[in-house]
Design a protein around this motif. Structure first.
Motif, PDB file in Angstrom:
ATOM      1  N   CYS A   1       7.431   9.547  -1.969  1.00  0.00           N
ATOM      2  CA  CYS A   1       6.322   8.183  -1.940  1.00  0.00           C
ATOM      3  C   CYS A   1       6.779   7.383  -0.687  1.00  0.00           C
ATOM      4  O   CYS A   1       7.790   7.213  -0.501  1.00  0.00           O
ATOM      5  N   PHE A   2       5.621   6.804   0.036  1.00  0.00           N
ATOM      6  CA  PHE A   2       6.016   5.910   0.806  1.00  0.00           C
ATOM      7  C   PHE A   2       5.403   4.603   0.853  1.00  0.00           C
ATOM      8  O   PHE A   2       4.108   4.547   0.400  1.00  0.00           O
ATOM      9  N   MET A   3       5.953   3.434   0.762  1.00  0.00           N
ATOM     10  CA  MET A   3       5.495   2.234   0.305  1.00  0.00           C
ATOM     11  C   MET A   3       5.572   1.063   1.473  1.00  0.00           C
ATOM     12  O   MET A   3       6.725   0.809   1.913  1.00  0.00           O
ATOM     13  N   ASN A   4       4.582   0.631   1.943  1.00  0.00           N
ATOM     14  CA  ASN A   4       4.302  -0.358   2.964  1.00  0.00           C
ATOM     15  C   ASN A   4       3.911  -1.692   2.672  1.00  0.00           C
ATOM     16  O   ASN A   4       3.146  -1.666   1.684  1.00  0.00           O
ATOM     17  N   CYS A   5       5.017  -2.782   2.671  1.00  0.00           N
ATOM     18  CA  CYS A   5       4.840  -4.028   1.883  1.00  0.00           C
ATOM     19  C   CYS A   5       4.848  -4.966   2.984  1.00  0.00           C
ATOM     20  O   CYS A   5       5.747  -4.920   4.064  1.00  0.00           O
TER      21      CYS A   5
ATOM     22  N   TRP B   1      10.651   2.462   1.380  1.00  0.00           N
ATOM     23  CA  TRP B   1      10.243   1.252   1.283  1.00  0.00           C
ATOM     24  C   TRP B   1      10.331   0.566   2.469  1.00  0.00           C
ATOM     25  O   TRP B   1      11.680   0.396   3.143  1.00  0.00           O
ATOM     26  N   PHE B   2       9.392   0.023   3.157  1.00  0.00           N
ATOM     27  CA  PHE B   2       9.423  -0.395   4.602  1.00  0.00           C
ATOM     28  C   PHE B   2       8.380  -1.668   4.689  1.00  0.00           C
ATOM     29  O   PHE B   2       7.445  -1.731   3.687  1.00  0.00           O
ATOM     30  N   GLY B   3       8.553  -2.215   5.643  1.00  0.00           N
ATOM     31  CA  GLY B   3       7.403  -3.206   6.051  1.00  0.00           C
ATOM     32  C   GLY B   3       7.900  -4.791   6.400  1.00  0.00           C
ATOM     33  O   GLY B   3       9.068  -4.745   6.793  1.00  0.00           O
ATOM     34  N   ASP B   4       7.158  -5.466   6.709  1.00  0.00           N
ATOM     35  CA  ASP B   4       7.604  -7.244   6.807  1.00  0.00           C
ATOM     36  C   ASP B   4       7.950  -7.750   5.619  1.00  0.00           C
ATOM     37  O   ASP B   4       7.187  -8.215   5.010  1.00  0.00           O
ATOM     38  N   LEU B   5       9.311  -7.415   5.156  1.00  0.00           N
ATOM     39  CA  LEU B   5       9.633  -7.988   3.988  1.00  0.00           C
ATOM     40  C   LEU B   5       9.995  -9.391   3.890  1.00  0.00           C
ATOM     41  O   LEU B   5      10.264  -9.800   2.692  1.00  0.00           O
ATOM     42  N   ASN B   6      10.011  -9.944   5.213  1.00  0.00           N
ATOM     43  CA  ASN B   6      10.242 -11.427   5.370  1.00  0.00           C
ATOM     44  C   ASN B   6      11.652 -11.850   4.724  1.00  0.00           C
ATOM     45  O   ASN B   6      11.484 -13.256   4.463  1.00  0.00           O
TER      46      ASN B   6
ATOM     47  N   VAL C   1       0.802  -1.296  -0.031  1.00  0.00           N
ATOM     48  CA  VAL C   1       0.091  -0.058   0.071  1.00  0.00           C
ATOM     49  C   VAL C   1       0.837   1.400   0.124  1.00  0.00           C
ATOM     50  O   VAL C   1       1.906   1.296   0.687  1.00  0.00           O
ATOM     51  N   SER C   2       0.489   2.179  -0.758  1.00  0.00           N
ATOM     52  CA  SER C   2       1.366   3.523  -1.060  1.00  0.00           C
ATOM     53  C   SER C   2       0.824   4.664  -0.822  1.00  0.00           C
ATOM     54  O   SER C   2      -0.436   4.884  -1.076  1.00  0.00           O
ATOM     55  N   VAL C   3       1.326   5.891  -0.430  1.00  0.00           N
ATOM     56  CA  VAL C   3       0.888   7.206  -0.434  1.00  0.00           C
ATOM     57  C   VAL C   3       1.958   7.986  -1.005  1.00  0.00           C
ATOM     58  O   VAL C   3       3.232   7.847  -0.448  1.00  0.00           O
ATOM     59  N   ARG C   4       1.487   8.638  -1.861  1.00  0.00           N
ATOM     60  CA  ARG C   4       2.425   9.959  -2.294  1.00  0.00           C
ATOM     61  C   ARG C   4       1.939  11.215  -2.210  1.00  0.00           C
ATOM     62  O   ARG C   4       0.694  11.434  -2.283  1.00  0.00           O
ATOM     63  N   MET C   5       2.900  12.192  -2.324  1.00  0.00           N
ATOM     64  CA  MET C   5       2.662  13.714  -2.234  1.00  0.00           C
ATOM     65  C   MET C   5       3.559  14.606  -2.611  1.00  0.00           C
ATOM     66  O   MET C   5       4.792  14.003  -3.265  1.00  0.00           O
ATOM     67  N   SER C   6       3.028  15.696  -2.685  1.00  0.00           N
ATOM     68  CA  SER C   6       4.122  16.866  -3.041  1.00  0.00           C
ATOM     69  C   SER C   6       4.178  17.417  -1.727  1.00  0.00           C
ATOM     70  O   SER C   6       3.330  18.232  -1.266  1.00  0.00           O
ATOM     71  N   LEU C   7       5.522  17.889  -1.295  1.00  0.00           N
ATOM     72  CA  LEU C   7       5.858  18.478  -0.050  1.00  0.00           C
ATOM     73  C   LEU C   7       6.875  19.323  -0.325  1.00  0.00           C
ATOM     74  O   LEU C   7       7.951  19.291  -0.718  1.00  0.00           O
ATOM     75  N   PHE C   8       6.265  20.839  -0.342  1.00  0.00           N
ATOM     76  CA  PHE C   8       7.200  21.801  -0.647  1.00  0.00           C
ATOM     77  C   PHE C   8       7.601  21.958  -1.821  1.00  0.00           C
ATOM     78  O   PHE C   8       8.756  22.223  -2.312  1.00  0.00           O
TER      79      PHE C   8
END
Length: 449
Positions: free
Chosen positions: A141-145, A185-190, A129-136
């Motif tokens: 992009c943040f990606m939880n896997c 990129w982060f999460g329980d990558l196993n 699941v991912s969320v992206r944005m423009s900051l300043f």
């Protein structure tokens, strides 16, 4: 682009990854979120959870209401001045983004996405699941896997991550994950520790000789071979492997299976267009780009025992030259505010602000939790009473205003438990409210099966 004269802005990001094993939130997350830290204030919290309880009764309830983990973190963070900016849920995967109020005018183009990889892409028990944005003005992009388990499935993990990286956010001119300036990129990558037996692994851990295990960590080995992983950076694994523990203990698996410990829970990042030569602990030369990432700390939290995984956090300094320094909209209250009279608000927008039929102004408590947590609101166009080239003036009623909406959006807006306006304004000092011009953002909360 001329950037030499731009001031530098430093933001502090705190990332959390935690496989919670279908458990309920713990009593306290002070240490997990570094709430007692004497250092700089955190500007943004990014919280990625795996194995959130997704049994059918729980998941159906979470589709209609916020899930217990979201409510828990909102309850903790909203009194401290953070708003839940965005969230995305796919079965047991949950990604939450919280940000300080002061940064809201400079965050734009928020989009969410999910990618199923379980059961050949038909089931969401694994994926991202991912969320992206423009900051300043910079793209993040943040990606939880949550990738496939078991020692032998290294190639499947890599294949699934490649598939997740290929996903595309909806919307025009939205970059793919790898095209963002910064990708986390982060999460329980196993990924597991290969070759070494359980006794050698446990003995190395007991003696805190973690470096003996690094070369056989499957993710470390893959980063040396796979081209699409080579630009991802990670801090040193100077903490005990975070899987697998007996519940409510710091003892590794004592069941009959006696799973071998592993660093399954990880946080990595990639900065676009930087040279392969990077200074240690994640610091990149500022002159290389308009944005740089410095890893401040990368640790596990052994005191949390609600699941067989220990949470891992990474704290980062995001240093950037702001490309956006003016908010799209500026609001100014007119005259005295009181419970007996409507409030008059004047706002002005920058010329490039794209007005929309969905624009509205909402009244929020200062400790509001998310964009739906308004007290009352007014549609900009419906209540416009005067306008000129630079500003518009609207007069919202204390009563919520109705507007014909598609069914899913009208239910999204409905707030059935509002107290009577007069009672509400007498209960709370009106100066403790905050006005926000916004529009109905479908991306603020996504929940899928």
């Amino acid at each position: 682009m001329e950037t030499a004269g731009l001031p530098t802005k430093d933001l502090r990001l705190h990332l959390v990854t935690w496989n919670v094993g279908t458990a309920s939130p713990p009593p306290d997350v002070t240490s997990l979120l570094q709430l007692n830290s004497l250092g700089p204030t955190t500007d943004m919290y990014i919280i990625g959870l795996q194995e959130v309880n997704s049994r059918i009764p729980n998941f159906l309830s979470d589709l209609a209401f916020d899930d217990p983990w979201s409510i828990f973190f909102m309850t903790v963070l909203s009194p401290l001045g953070y708003i839940k900016l965005s969230s995305v849920r796919m079965q047991g995967l949950l990604l939450l983004i919280f940000v300080k109020h002061v940064h809201l005018p400079f965050i734009r183009d928020i989009h969410t996405h999910y990618t199923r990889t379980g059961l050949y892409g038909y089931w969401g028990n694994k994926g991202g699941v991912s969320v992206r944005m423009s900051l300043f003005g910079h793209t993040l992009c943040f990606m939880n896997c949550h990738l496939p388990a078991h020692m032998e499935n290294t190639e499947q993990r890599l294949d699934d991550f490649e598939k997740i990286l290929e996903m595309q956010f909806e919307g025009e001119d939205i970059p793919s994950p790898l095209d963002h300036e910064v990708l986390f990129w982060f999460g329980d990558l196993n990924f597991r520790i290969a070759d070494y037996g359980i006794h050698f692994v446990r003995e190395s851990i007991n003696n805190k000789r973690f470096n003996l295990l690094w070369e056989k960590d499957q993710l470390n080995m893959a980063k040396k071979k796979e081209a699409f992983l080579k630009e991802f950076k990670e801090g040193p694994l100077q903490f005990k492997p975070t899987y697998k523990f007996d519940l409510y203990s710091e003892v590794y698996d004592t069941s009959e299976k006696k799973r071998k410990p592993a660093w399954t829970d990880r946080i990595l990042w990639k900065v676009k267009n930087l040279s392969e030569v990077a200074s240690k602990e994640g610091e990149f030369p500022e002159e290389e780009n308009l944005i740089s990432v410095t890893l401040i700390n990368y640790v596990s939290h052994m005191s949390y025992g609600i699941s067989d995984h220990k949470p891992v956090t990474g704290t980062f300094k995001l240093e950037m030259k702001p490309l956006v320094s003016d908010p799209l909209v500026v609001l100014n209250p007119e005259g005295e505010w009181s419970a007996e009279h409507d409030v008059l608000i004047r706002y002005s927008a920058v010329p490039e602000f794209p007005s929309s039929a969905w624009d509205w102004i909402g009244l929020f408590q200062v400790t509001f939790r998310h964009v739906k947590d308004y007290v009352t609101y007014a549609w900009v166009e419906d209540d416009e009473i005067s306008s000129n080239r630079d500003s518009k003036q609207i007069q919202p009623s204390q009563e919520p205003i109705e507007k014909d909406l598609p069914e899913e959006e009208s239910s999204w807006l409905h707030k059935p438990d509002n107290p009577e306006p007069g009672q509400w304004f007498r209960l709370f000092n009106v100066q403790n409210f905050l006005w926000i011009l916004t529009r109905l953002p479908r991306v603020f909360h996504t929940c899928v099966g």
